[in-house]
Write a protein that holds these residues in place. Sequence first.
Motif, PDB file in Angstrom:
ATOM      1  N   GLY A 123       0.798  -1.212   0.000  1.00 21.80           N
ATOM      2  CA  GLY A 123       0.000   0.000   0.000  1.00 21.80           C
ATOM      3  C   GLY A 123       0.836   1.271   0.000  1.00 21.80           C
ATOM      4  N   VAL A 124       1.998   1.223  -0.633  1.00 20.44           N
ATOM      5  CA  VAL A 124       2.916   2.360  -0.663  1.00 20.44           C
ATOM      6  C   VAL A 124       3.010   2.981  -2.048  1.00 20.44           C
ATOM      7  N   LEU A 125       3.144   2.145  -3.063  1.00 19.34           N
ATOM      8  CA  LEU A 125       3.415   2.650  -4.410  1.00 19.34           C
ATOM      9  C   LEU A 125       2.266   3.465  -4.993  1.00 19.34           C
ATOM     10  N   GLU A 126       1.075   3.320  -4.431  1.00 22.32           N
ATOM     11  CA  GLU A 126      -0.046   4.127  -4.893  1.00 22.32           C
ATOM     12  C   GLU A 126       0.150   5.604  -4.572  1.00 22.32           C
ATOM     13  N   TYR A 127       0.983   5.910  -3.588  1.00 21.44           N
ATOM     14  CA  TYR A 127       1.045   7.264  -3.052  1.00 21.44           C
ATOM     15  C   TYR A 127       2.374   7.991  -3.303  1.00 21.44           C
ATOM     16  N   ASP A 165     -11.685  10.579  -6.977  1.00 18.57           N
ATOM     17  CA  ASP A 165     -11.087   9.285  -6.638  1.00 18.57           C
ATOM     18  C   ASP A 165     -10.046   9.472  -5.536  1.00 18.57           C
ATOM     19  N   PRO A 166     -10.208   8.802  -4.404  1.00 18.85           N
ATOM     20  CA  PRO A 166      -9.247   8.969  -3.309  1.00 18.85           C
ATOM     21  C   PRO A 166      -7.920   8.242  -3.532  1.00 18.85           C
ATOM     22  N   MET A 167      -7.857   7.369  -4.526  1.00 14.71           N
ATOM     23  CA  MET A 167      -6.627   6.610  -4.781  1.00 14.71           C
ATOM     24  C   MET A 167      -5.788   7.328  -5.836  1.00 14.71           C
ATOM     25  N   PRO A 168      -4.572   7.737  -5.508  1.00 16.51           N
ATOM     26  CA  PRO A 168      -3.749   8.482  -6.463  1.00 16.51           C
ATOM     27  C   PRO A 168      -3.291   7.670  -7.670  1.00 16.51           C
ATOM     28  N   ARG A 169      -3.160   6.342  -7.498  1.00 12.92           N
ATOM     29  CA  ARG A 169      -2.585   5.555  -8.585  1.00 12.92           C
ATOM     30  C   ARG A 169      -2.962   4.088  -8.431  1.00 12.92           C
ATOM     31  N   ARG A 170      -3.231   3.436  -9.559  1.00 15.28           N
ATOM     32  CA  ARG A 170      -3.474   1.996  -9.570  1.00 15.28           C
ATOM     33  C   ARG A 170      -2.615   1.338 -10.642  1.00 15.28           C
ATOM     34  N   TYR A 171      -2.508   0.021 -10.546  1.00 13.38           N
ATOM     35  CA  TYR A 171      -1.583  -0.702 -11.418  1.00 13.38           C
ATOM     36  C   TYR A 171      -2.243  -1.918 -12.066  1.00 13.38           C
ATOM     37  N   PRO A 231       7.299   5.902  -8.137  1.00 16.40           N
ATOM     38  CA  PRO A 231       7.174   4.492  -7.763  1.00 16.40           C
ATOM     39  C   PRO A 231       8.417   3.669  -8.084  1.00 16.40           C
ATOM     40  N   ALA A 232       9.063   3.947  -9.211  1.00 16.83           N
ATOM     41  CA  ALA A 232      10.258   3.175  -9.575  1.00 16.83           C
ATOM     42  C   ALA A 232      11.358   3.366  -8.540  1.00 16.83           C
ATOM     43  N   GLU A 233      11.545   4.597  -8.085  1.00 15.43           N
ATOM     44  CA  GLU A 233      12.551   4.854  -7.061  1.00 15.43           C
ATOM     45  C   GLU A 233      12.157   4.188  -5.748  1.00 15.43           C
ATOM     46  N   GLY A 234      10.860   4.189  -5.439  1.00 11.99           N
ATOM     47  CA  GLY A 234      10.399   3.519  -4.239  1.00 11.99           C
ATOM     48  C   GLY A 234      10.742   2.038  -4.250  1.00 11.99           C
ATOM     49  N   VAL A 235      10.520   1.384  -5.382  1.00 13.64           N
ATOM     50  CA  VAL A 235      10.852  -0.038  -5.490  1.00 13.64           C
ATOM     51  C   VAL A 235      12.358  -0.239  -5.380  1.00 13.64           C
ATOM     52  N   ARG A 236      13.131   0.624  -6.016  1.00 13.51           N
ATOM     53  CA  ARG A 236      14.591   0.507  -5.934  1.00 13.51           C
ATOM     54  C   ARG A 236      15.069   0.610  -4.484  1.00 13.51           C
ATOM     55  N   HIS A 237      14.494   1.520  -3.740  1.00 14.54           N
ATOM     56  CA  HIS A 237      14.881   1.656  -2.341  1.00 14.54           C
ATOM     57  C   HIS A 237      14.527   0.398  -1.549  1.00 14.54           C
ATOM     58  N   ALA A 238      13.349  -0.145  -1.781  1.00 14.00           N
ATOM     59  CA  ALA A 238      12.952  -1.371  -1.090  1.00 14.00           C
ATOM     60  C   ALA A 238      13.942  -2.498  -1.387  1.00 14.00           C
TER      61      ALA A 238
END
Length: 252
Positions: free
Chosen positions: A111-115, A174-180, A119-126
């Motif tokens: 529930g992180v990458l939506e916000y 829409d309260p969700m910033p992003r979906r995949y 997102p790519a940098e977020g995954v790289r950090h993880a």
Amino acid sequence: MSDPLRPRASLRTAVVWEVLKDALDRRVKATGRDALDVLDTGGGTGNFAVPVARLGHRVTVVDPSPNALFALERRAAEAGVADRVRGVQGDILGLFDVVERGGYDAVLCHGVLEYVDDPAEGVRHAVEALRPAGALSLLAAGLGGAVLARALAGHFTEARHALGDPEGRWGEGDPMPRRYTAEQLTALVTGADVEVGAVHGVRVFADLVPGVLVDTEPGAMEALLKLEAAAAELPAFHSVATQLHVLGTKRG
């Protein structure tokens, strides 16, 4: 608070929890250590962190909300795992301001990458937080589930809008910033030097079935849980899942 170990809550979390438990068991066998170091980014009040700690592992939760971290501390104490759960304030894009690189056997990014802005940098950090061959558990909102939900609610224009929107949003409200889609999530993971082990559709049916049916029909909950588990790995159902889960292993 919901808990993956309790049957009622597991209606939404069972698939991810079972996959995660199996992944942690494999890391235990591979490392020869009974207790793993687990990082839960955006872990909030500990829906997964506390049950993981109950398995005997050490869990660090990184979350931007002080209130969530306070609730996490209380919850861990109530569960008797306060010594194995640590909460720190931060977010995934500033992850290494608060935790070390390469220090974890498993990283949860639920529930992180939506916000996040990137997102790519977020995954790289993880992934950078993982030790070699560490496990990455990634959970994010699915586009298809939102489209289906809007259509079933009679909001056909919004459903169509979500289909064509780059972020998968059905409108300004829409309260969700992003979906995949499953393809988008796996591309993010493989682009971060992670080998995808499995993709699961989560809450394929649970959000569509009336709650009163599940609560009142004898055996309905157990049957629905089995149905969710059976459909989770079938690609045909990924396109209508409310959430998508990707399990991967860091190369190296």
